[in-house]
Design an enzyme around this catalytic site. Sequence first.
Site, PDB file in Angstrom:
ATOM      1  N   LYS A  14       0.818  -1.210   0.000  1.00  0.00           N
ATOM      2  CA  LYS A  14       0.000   0.000   0.000  1.00  0.00           C
ATOM      3  C   LYS A  14       0.856   1.267   0.000  1.00  0.00           C
ATOM      4  CE  LYS A  14      -1.921   0.989   3.758  1.00  0.00           C
ATOM      5  NZ  LYS A  14      -2.535   1.466   4.989  1.00  0.00           N
ATOM      6  N   ARG A  90     -11.819   3.129   9.982  1.00  0.00           N
ATOM      7  CA  ARG A  90     -11.660   1.710  10.296  1.00  0.00           C
ATOM      8  C   ARG A  90     -12.947   1.083  10.839  1.00  0.00           C
ATOM      9  NH1 ARG A  90      -6.673  -0.266   9.850  1.00  0.00           N
ATOM     10  NH2 ARG A  90      -4.871   1.135   9.867  1.00  0.00           N
ATOM     11  N   ARG A 129      11.017  -8.180   5.288  1.00  0.00           N
ATOM     12  CA  ARG A 129      11.176  -6.756   5.550  1.00  0.00           C
ATOM     13  C   ARG A 129      11.774  -6.506   6.922  1.00  0.00           C
ATOM     14  NH1 ARG A 129       5.930  -2.910   5.294  1.00  0.00           N
ATOM     15  NH2 ARG A 129       5.724  -3.460   7.509  1.00  0.00           N
ATOM     16  N   ARG A 135      11.820  -2.902  12.651  1.00  0.00           N
ATOM     17  CA  ARG A 135      10.561  -2.896  13.395  1.00  0.00           C
ATOM     18  C   ARG A 135      10.337  -4.251  14.057  1.00  0.00           C
ATOM     19  NH1 ARG A 135       5.777  -0.559   9.706  1.00  0.00           N
ATOM     20  NH2 ARG A 135       4.667  -1.648  11.372  1.00  0.00           N
ATOM     21  N   ARG A 147      -1.794  -8.739  13.420  1.00  0.00           N
ATOM     22  CA  ARG A 147      -2.041  -7.498  12.671  1.00  0.00           C
ATOM     23  C   ARG A 147      -2.914  -7.760  11.448  1.00  0.00           C
ATOM     24  NH1 ARG A 147       3.881  -5.938  11.473  1.00  0.00           N
ATOM     25  NH2 ARG A 147       3.009  -4.226  10.232  1.00  0.00           N
TER      26      ARG A 147
END
Length: 208
Positions: A14, A90, A129, A135, A147
Amino acid sequence: MLNIVLFGPPGAGKGTQSQKLIAQYNLVHLSTGDLLRAQIAQGTELGLTAKKLMDEGLLVPDEVVIGMIDHALQANKQTAGGFIFDGFPRTVPQAERLDQLLAQHNSGINCMIALEVAEEELVTRLLERGKTSGRPDDQDESKIRRRVTVYNTETAQVAGYYAAQNKFHALNGIGPIDTIFSQICAIIDQHKAPTAESPAQATREVKA
């Protein structure tokens, strides 16, 4: 004005597509997380309210988030060709409130586009990633799956809201970046209001 809700689970690509859309349509990227951090850093009334709630372990209410979005809309509407909404709405009540806010600006959501990628592919992408992103939530498979589950639950609600308005579109998020981008543009162009001139090809940064 062109307003897009772009959804996609973590790892769907995205962010990459958002940057291409910003340049193509002269859009401003409105990330509620970025807006929240900016308002807190600037010490605005909305930011101070949000920080107080967060310090108490409470969720920032929709009206505070809407206030931040309203501020960003007013700051950018003279120069932007439209907005990409990221991280909001959301829930259905949030989508309804966003519609009300945009109506006050004589505008509305043109379409919602969701990039769909199978969970196993997302896990693979995010773990890869995580080797460079630093992260922690990209390095823990259980957190990644959580998630994705949260995203799927949230999207299902909002997708139904926009589907009822014939504005929801799902796209396969696996494939060449430019191919997916072309498919997104085709959907957007179907929903754009006719204009005499095409938007300037320029990237805009949000003014928080």
